[in-house]
Design a protein around this motif. Structure first.
Motif, PDB file in Angstrom:
ATOM      1  N   ILE A  96       5.794  15.399 -35.140  1.00 42.07           N
ATOM      2  CA  ILE A  96       7.146  15.072 -33.646  1.00 42.07           C
ATOM      3  C   ILE A  96       7.899  14.654 -33.987  1.00 42.07           C
ATOM      4  O   ILE A  96       9.152  14.955 -33.402  1.00 42.07           O
ATOM      5  CB  ILE A  96       6.273  13.462 -33.253  1.00 42.07           C
ATOM      6  CG1 ILE A  96       4.513  13.244 -32.912  1.00 42.07           C
ATOM      7  CG2 ILE A  96       7.111  12.186 -32.798  1.00 42.07           C
ATOM      8  CD1 ILE A  96       3.858  12.739 -32.691  1.00 42.07           C
ATOM      9  N   GLN A 117      -2.500  16.728 -26.255  1.00 42.38           N
ATOM     10  CA  GLN A 117      -1.123  16.052 -25.515  1.00 42.38           C
ATOM     11  C   GLN A 117      -0.673  16.746 -25.861  1.00 42.38           C
ATOM     12  O   GLN A 117       0.918  17.801 -25.705  1.00 42.38           O
ATOM     13  CB  GLN A 117      -1.304  15.033 -26.525  1.00 42.38           C
ATOM     14  CG  GLN A 117      -0.318  13.983 -25.762  1.00 42.38           C
ATOM     15  CD  GLN A 117      -0.282  13.658 -24.543  1.00 42.38           C
ATOM     16  OE1 GLN A 117      -1.381  12.497 -24.762  1.00 42.38           O
ATOM     17  NE2 GLN A 117       0.596  13.352 -23.721  1.00 42.38           N
ATOM     18  N   LEU A 118      -0.730  18.631 -27.790  1.00 44.75           N
ATOM     19  CA  LEU A 118       0.118  19.188 -27.402  1.00 44.75           C
ATOM     20  C   LEU A 118       0.612  20.552 -26.807  1.00 44.75           C
ATOM     21  O   LEU A 118       1.384  20.667 -26.275  1.00 44.75           O
ATOM     22  CB  LEU A 118      -0.048  19.648 -29.100  1.00 44.75           C
ATOM     23  CG  LEU A 118      -0.171  18.223 -30.113  1.00 44.75           C
ATOM     24  CD1 LEU A 118      -0.699  19.635 -31.400  1.00 44.75           C
ATOM     25  CD2 LEU A 118       1.154  18.408 -30.187  1.00 44.75           C
ATOM     26  N   TYR A 120      -0.431  19.882 -23.408  1.00 43.05           N
ATOM     27  CA  TYR A 120       0.551  19.614 -22.095  1.00 43.05           C
ATOM     28  C   TYR A 120       1.774  19.507 -21.999  1.00 43.05           C
ATOM     29  O   TYR A 120       2.341  19.875 -21.130  1.00 43.05           O
ATOM     30  CB  TYR A 120      -0.020  18.062 -21.753  1.00 43.05           C
ATOM     31  CG  TYR A 120       0.141  17.294 -20.871  1.00 43.05           C
ATOM     32  CD1 TYR A 120      -0.223  17.067 -19.539  1.00 43.05           C
ATOM     33  CD2 TYR A 120       0.799  16.308 -20.804  1.00 43.05           C
ATOM     34  CE1 TYR A 120       0.143  16.877 -18.416  1.00 43.05           C
ATOM     35  CE2 TYR A 120       1.804  15.332 -19.760  1.00 43.05           C
ATOM     36  CZ  TYR A 120       1.253  15.790 -18.429  1.00 43.05           C
ATOM     37  OH  TYR A 120       1.336  14.659 -17.273  1.00 43.05           O
ATOM     38  N   ASP A 121       1.942  19.152 -23.774  1.00 37.05           N
ATOM     39  CA  ASP A 121       3.608  18.706 -23.815  1.00 37.05           C
ATOM     40  C   ASP A 121       4.102  19.397 -23.842  1.00 37.05           C
ATOM     41  O   ASP A 121       5.474  20.640 -24.396  1.00 37.05           O
ATOM     42  CB  ASP A 121       4.004  17.690 -24.679  1.00 37.05           C
ATOM     43  CG  ASP A 121       4.024  16.454 -24.496  1.00 37.05           C
ATOM     44  OD1 ASP A 121       3.742  16.101 -23.255  1.00 37.05           O
ATOM     45  OD2 ASP A 121       3.062  16.080 -24.585  1.00 37.05           O
ATOM     46  N   VAL A 123       4.000  22.213 -26.458  1.00 30.29           N
ATOM     47  CA  VAL A 123       4.638  21.996 -27.937  1.00 30.29           C
ATOM     48  C   VAL A 123       3.683  23.460 -28.686  1.00 30.29           C
ATOM     49  O   VAL A 123       4.341  24.365 -29.876  1.00 30.29           O
ATOM     50  CB  VAL A 123       3.458  21.235 -29.467  1.00 30.29           C
ATOM     51  CG1 VAL A 123       4.372  21.003 -30.296  1.00 30.29           C
ATOM     52  CG2 VAL A 123       4.195  19.825 -28.698  1.00 30.29           C
ATOM     53  N   GLN A 403      -4.585  11.520 -24.637  1.00 32.98           N
ATOM     54  CA  GLN A 403      -4.300  10.210 -25.002  1.00 32.98           C
ATOM     55  C   GLN A 403      -6.336   9.722 -26.124  1.00 32.98           C
ATOM     56  O   GLN A 403      -6.487   8.526 -26.441  1.00 32.98           O
ATOM     57  CB  GLN A 403      -4.892   9.027 -24.371  1.00 32.98           C
ATOM     58  CG  GLN A 403      -3.448   9.232 -23.499  1.00 32.98           C
ATOM     59  CD  GLN A 403      -2.286   8.883 -25.037  1.00 32.98           C
ATOM     60  OE1 GLN A 403      -0.901   9.958 -25.243  1.00 32.98           O
ATOM     61  NE2 GLN A 403      -1.819   7.870 -25.378  1.00 32.98           N
ATOM     62  N   PHE A 443      -3.835   8.749 -16.923  1.00 29.07           N
ATOM     63  CA  PHE A 443      -3.152  10.480 -17.150  1.00 29.07           C
ATOM     64  C   PHE A 443      -4.785  11.514 -16.210  1.00 29.07           C
ATOM     65  O   PHE A 443      -4.222  12.808 -15.995  1.00 29.07           O
ATOM     66  CB  PHE A 443      -3.596  10.759 -18.563  1.00 29.07           C
ATOM     67  CG  PHE A 443      -3.118  10.376 -20.023  1.00 29.07           C
ATOM     68  CD1 PHE A 443      -1.990  11.195 -19.857  1.00 29.07           C
ATOM     69  CD2 PHE A 443      -3.148   9.354 -19.849  1.00 29.07           C
ATOM     70  CE1 PHE A 443      -0.844  10.613 -20.501  1.00 29.07           C
ATOM     71  CE2 PHE A 443      -2.191   8.897 -20.518  1.00 29.07           C
ATOM     72  CZ  PHE A 443      -1.102   9.236 -20.661  1.00 29.07           C
TER      73      PHE A 443
ATOM     74  N   MET B  35       6.809  10.966 -27.132  1.00 28.45           N
ATOM     75  CA  MET B  35       7.606  11.353 -28.374  1.00 28.45           C
ATOM     76  C   MET B  35       7.265  13.383 -28.640  1.00 28.45           C
ATOM     77  O   MET B  35       8.623  13.297 -29.242  1.00 28.45           O
ATOM     78  CB  MET B  35       7.681  11.281 -29.467  1.00 28.45           C
ATOM     79  CG  MET B  35       8.223   9.625 -30.217  1.00 28.45           C
ATOM     80  SD  MET B  35       8.775   8.600 -31.867  1.00 28.45           S
ATOM     81  CE  MET B  35       6.742   8.261 -31.856  1.00 28.45           C
ATOM     82  N   LEU B  36       6.082  14.134 -27.560  1.00 31.02           N
ATOM     83  CA  LEU B  36       6.524  15.247 -28.193  1.00 31.02           C
ATOM     84  C   LEU B  36       6.933  15.873 -26.665  1.00 31.02           C
ATOM     85  O   LEU B  36       7.960  16.784 -27.431  1.00 31.02           O
ATOM     86  CB  LEU B  36       4.979  15.075 -27.956  1.00 31.02           C
ATOM     87  CG  LEU B  36       4.303  14.781 -29.208  1.00 31.02           C
ATOM     88  CD1 LEU B  36       2.686  15.475 -28.972  1.00 31.02           C
ATOM     89  CD2 LEU B  36       4.149  16.349 -30.217  1.00 31.02           C
ATOM     90  N   ALA B  37       7.555  15.038 -25.634  1.00 31.62           N
ATOM     91  CA  ALA B  37       7.692  16.185 -25.003  1.00 31.62           C
ATOM     92  C   ALA B  37       9.581  15.538 -24.951  1.00 31.62           C
ATOM     93  O   ALA B  37       9.573  14.833 -25.106  1.00 31.62           O
ATOM     94  CB  ALA B  37       7.281  15.524 -23.199  1.00 31.62           C
ATOM     95  N   ARG B  41      11.630  14.162 -20.077  1.00 34.23           N
ATOM     96  CA  ARG B  41      10.789  14.399 -18.525  1.00 34.23           C
ATOM     97  C   ARG B  41      10.155  13.164 -18.736  1.00 34.23           C
ATOM     98  O   ARG B  41       8.611  13.493 -18.612  1.00 34.23           O
ATOM     99  CB  ARG B  41      10.082  15.445 -19.872  1.00 34.23           C
ATOM    100  CG  ARG B  41      10.312  16.837 -19.141  1.00 34.23           C
ATOM    101  CD  ARG B  41       9.532  17.880 -19.384  1.00 34.23           C
ATOM    102  NE  ARG B  41       8.209  17.786 -19.648  1.00 34.23           N
ATOM    103  CZ  ARG B  41       7.137  18.188 -20.300  1.00 34.23           C
ATOM    104  NH1 ARG B  41       7.114  19.485 -20.774  1.00 34.23           N
ATOM    105  NH2 ARG B  41       5.691  17.668 -20.237  1.00 34.23           N
ATOM    106  N   SER B 257      -0.906   6.765 -31.131  1.00 33.43           N
ATOM    107  CA  SER B 257      -1.531   6.270 -29.960  1.00 33.43           C
ATOM    108  C   SER B 257      -0.467   7.071 -28.162  1.00 33.43           C
ATOM    109  O   SER B 257      -0.293   7.612 -27.772  1.00 33.43           O
ATOM    110  CB  SER B 257      -1.725   5.429 -29.183  1.00 33.43           C
ATOM    111  OG  SER B 257      -2.300   3.951 -30.373  1.00 33.43           O
ATOM    112  N   LEU B 258       0.531   8.214 -29.935  1.00 37.64           N
ATOM    113  CA  LEU B 258       1.243   8.483 -28.865  1.00 37.64           C
ATOM    114  C   LEU B 258       1.666   7.579 -27.618  1.00 37.64           C
ATOM    115  O   LEU B 258       2.152   8.263 -26.768  1.00 37.64           O
ATOM    116  CB  LEU B 258       0.899   9.408 -28.240  1.00 37.64           C
ATOM    117  CG  LEU B 258       0.376  10.815 -29.541  1.00 37.64           C
ATOM    118  CD1 LEU B 258      -0.029  11.844 -28.417  1.00 37.64           C
ATOM    119  CD2 LEU B 258       1.572  11.367 -30.394  1.00 37.64           C
TER     120      LEU B 258
END
Lengths: 445, 294
Positions: A96, A117-118, A120-121, A123, A403, A443, B35-37, B41, B257-258
């Protein structure tokens, strides 16, 4: 005198200029040489022997990641691969922070819980079509499921984990049992009989211990019981939690039977199995090397592995997986995929891959590629791993959900509350479901 | 103008390293950033992080309660013990040796302290239960019992931190002029009177300093709880709700938990609590010391 000094000054100036030119040319040369080599940064969660190889004396008996990387660098002189070893518990944090700073690795080791999540964002970079086809055709279904997010494959599976019952053969023999329990009721009864107490009531040896301490450790065995009872974790459309129905309640009640019968309590710890203070536990495949080390020459006489005792006529175990992905921020995506292809998809004459050899010979984990599973009988058909490999057929992969770690953490905490008797099973599961429903609404609603 | 120019490096430093991060943190606490995006955003969610933490998240509320108990317990019980030890060893022979022995745990890393005490608290093999058995008392599940885990960790924290407090108290004791005691003795004061009417009032600034710094540090406890009760230790499983502290909650919320936005909101709530407690302490203990006699 003045002219002499002037001449000396000019000499100094010219000498300095010549030196500067030489240094500049040398640096330019180095720069050219460096620029010609493409650097790929690969962040892994493996450490120690997994990186450096396994040695007996000075003899390398199983290659570590470093030796494989060195082979690739030898055969691809324009490529330089930097391995960054990060402990598993710090991996996501470091990723992160590095992503935020724009210094993320080119190749990422992805735990399936983080995957959605990776993706979706943004990455992760989409997997090239040939590798997607390779994964679909050559990998076991549970691994394909693990690397799939929203119907698309986002990485190359390299490790699949599942669970089995690990027991102490000597303890069972001493107590007069001829083999491990096959049903949950047998497990509860045997666990209680295997437990030994001192005169003051202190438990000296637990018949059974639950794995605890992080979310998957507690949730995965619970999910196995839930699935074997015909229940489900989340609704198929991910709109709500479903584990707080009758099947989920029965699964948690089944765990609590072990506490009520005296087979275990909240002080029991699987980490004491190697000291002979625990007779049975539900464990993952990666514990093998620790057990071998702890029991030494007594390992084969002591350690036994069996499927998780069936609760409803059939044994189901939860599976999770790791995959290799390429960072969407990477400037060397093609080169990164080329290396991954060489390591995970290019087959050797015996039908195995380099990754499979590394997994089976060094790490002792289960490679998810069919050819690798078949190609390493010596390592995968041994006392410990054989049952885990067989049980892959009865494994359900946990759902890849946004999540996922947060959702599992909530359930983990509530299950432990029930273990301690601080909440009824119904209350614990309803409280967990209520919070998880909030997340799913946020979500997927 | 020249004055401002001279001050400009310091002003710039505070702008870049203090005001900007604080402002950014406040902004992040109103978003759902993970923190990832990229931060751009992140969605603006208003006060929902704050309302969720304070009304819906029982783990955060539990962490506040646990941390309050931990902070008050470790700081004030620790200070009482430290004052007693300081009074005992202040004037005895070989006080330097005693100071060294008592200070040694302070320089031991918290993870090592956690490991050592995890062994001492072990339900079947630990020394503490062996001691209890030897005197005929029932053994306890020190770290796996929901009721005992937090007090057990607090006891370890007090043991590990008391040395530093003792050193500060000894410095405070040595600053008290001897003539106050001499005058009191001439007036017939007993040791208890000397302690109550001279020592304690004159140590008030020391107590204030130790209370404020101790509470601030106790509210940020992390490693000891992590190593002793969470993470699947050999002492068993503790319910997280019984031992969760705020710093650990913030870490897991942000990095596991991001939910960096929610964790930042929690950090700001923690800041307000620490700030409020510090103000109360300053108000209660502000006066004292030698100037109180002027």
């Amino acid at each position: 005198m003045g002219r002499k000094r002037q001449s000396r000054q000019w000499t100094l100036v010219w000498t300095g200029a010549a030196l500067a030119a030489v240094v500049a040319v040398a640096l330019a040369g180095t720069g050219t040489a460096l620029a010609a080599r493409t650097k790929i940064v690969w962040q892994v969660h493996w450490t120690d022997f997994q990186i450096d190889g396994i040695y007996q004396g000075d003899q390398l008996v199983a290659r570590g990641l470093r030796q494989w990387v060195e082979e690739y660098e030898r055969t691809h002189p324009d490529i330089d691969i930097e391995l960054q070893s990060i402990p598993m518990e710090e991996y996501l944090n470091r990723l992160i922070v590095a992503q935020a700073a724009g210094t993320g690795p080119d190749i990422i080791s992805v735990l399936n819980t983080w995957g959605p999540q990776l993706v979706y964002d943004g990455v992760l970079e989409p997997v090239p079509a040939d590798l997607v086809a390779d994964v679909r055709n050559q990998y076991i279904p549970v691994a394909v499921e693990g690397a799939t997010v929203d119907g698309q494959i986002w990485g190359i599976p390299f490790e699949v984990g599942n669970y089995a019952l690990v027991y102490n053969k000597k303890h069972l023999q001493e107590a007069g049992f001829s083999g491990p329990p096959r049903t949950w009721d047998e497990l509860v009864q045997m666990g209680a009989k295997l437990t030994r107490r001192a005169a003051d009531g202190t438990v000296e040896r637990y018949g059974f211990a639950f794995l605890a301490g992080w979310e998957s450790a507690v949730v995965h065995p619970y999910l196995g019981l839930l699935w074997s009872l015909g229940g489900d974790f989340l609704a198929p459309d991910l709109s709500r939690a479903t584990f707080n129905g009758p099947e989920g309640l029965a699964a948690l009640e089944a765990e609590l039977q072990l506490f009520r019968s005296g087979a275990t309590d909240v002080s029991a710890s699987v980490w004491e199995f190697p000291q002979g203070r625990v007779s049975m536990m539900i464990m993952a495949s990666w514990y093998e090397s620790s057990l071998k080390q702890a029991f030494g020459s007594e390992y084969e006489a002591t350690v036994g592995v069996a499927p998780i005792p069936a609760i409803n006529g059939k044994s189901v175990n939860a599976a999770y997986s790791w995959w290799l992905g390429v960072n969407a921020q990477s400037r060397v995506k093609k080169e990164a995929w080329d290396f991954i292809r060489w390591f995970t998809a290019q087959t050797l004459p015996d039908g195995t891959t380099r990754m499979g050899t590394y997994q089976a010979e060094n790490i002792g984990s289960i490679p998810p590629r069919k050819g690798d599973l078949a190609g390493h009988p010596e390592q995968l058909d041994d006392l410990y791993t054989r049952v885990f490999v067989q049980e892959l057929a009865n494994a359900h992969h946990e759902p890849n959900v946004l999540q996922g770690a947060e959702i599992k953490t909530i359930l983990w905490h509530e299950i432990v509350e029930a273990w301690h008797g601080r909440k009824t099973p119904k209350q614990a599961l309803d409280d967990a479901a209520s919070k998880i429903d909030d997340i799913l609404r946020e979500f997927y609603g | 103008m020249a004055g401002y120019l001279f001050l400009s490096p310091a002003i710039l430093f505070y702008l870049v390293f203090l005001l900007f991060p604080v402002g950014l943190s406040v902004y992040i606490s109103f978003t759902n950033w993970n923190m990832l995006a990229p931060l751009e955003r992140a969605r603006w969610v208003g006060f929902s992080n704050y309302t969720y933490l304070l009304t819906r998240d029982d783990m955060f509320i539990a962490s506040l309660k646990n941390t309050l108990v931990y902070a008050l317990g470790t700081v004030f019980i620790g200070m009482a013990i430290a004052l007693g030890v300081a009074l005992l060893i202040n004037n005895v022979r070989g006080s330097a040796l005693w100071r060294f022995l008592i200070f040694a745990p302070v320089v031991t890393p918290a993870i090592a302290v956690g490991r050592i005490w995890g062994g001492i608290y072990h339900p079947s093999q630990g020394y503490l239960n062996q001691l209890l058995r030897a005197v005929g008392l029932p053994p306890q599940q020190w770290l796996s019992s929901a009721e005992l885990a937090l007090p057990s960790i607090m006891a370890t924290a007090i043991w590990a931190g008391v040395g530093a407090t003792v050193i500060v108290f000894i410095a405070g004791l040595r600053n008290i002029p001897a003539q106050y005691y001499e005058a009191a003795r001439i007036d017939g004061a007993r040791p208890w009177h000397e302690f109550w009417h001279i020592t304690l009032p004159l140590l008030r600034p020391t107590v204030l300093f130790l209370s404020v710094t101790g509470l601030i540090s106790a509210w940020q406890v992390f490693d000891l709880v992590y190593s002793m009760a969470l993470g699947g230790t050999e002492s068993g499983t503790t319910p997280a709700r019984a031992v969760m502290v705020v710093a650990l909650y913030l870490y897991t919320t942000a990095f596991r938990s991001l939910r960096a936005g929610r964790a930042t909101a929690g950090a700001l709530i923690l800041f307000v609590i620490i700030f409020g407690l510090t103000l109360i302490l300053l108000r209660v203990l502000r006066r004292g010391g030698l100037e109180a006699y002027e």
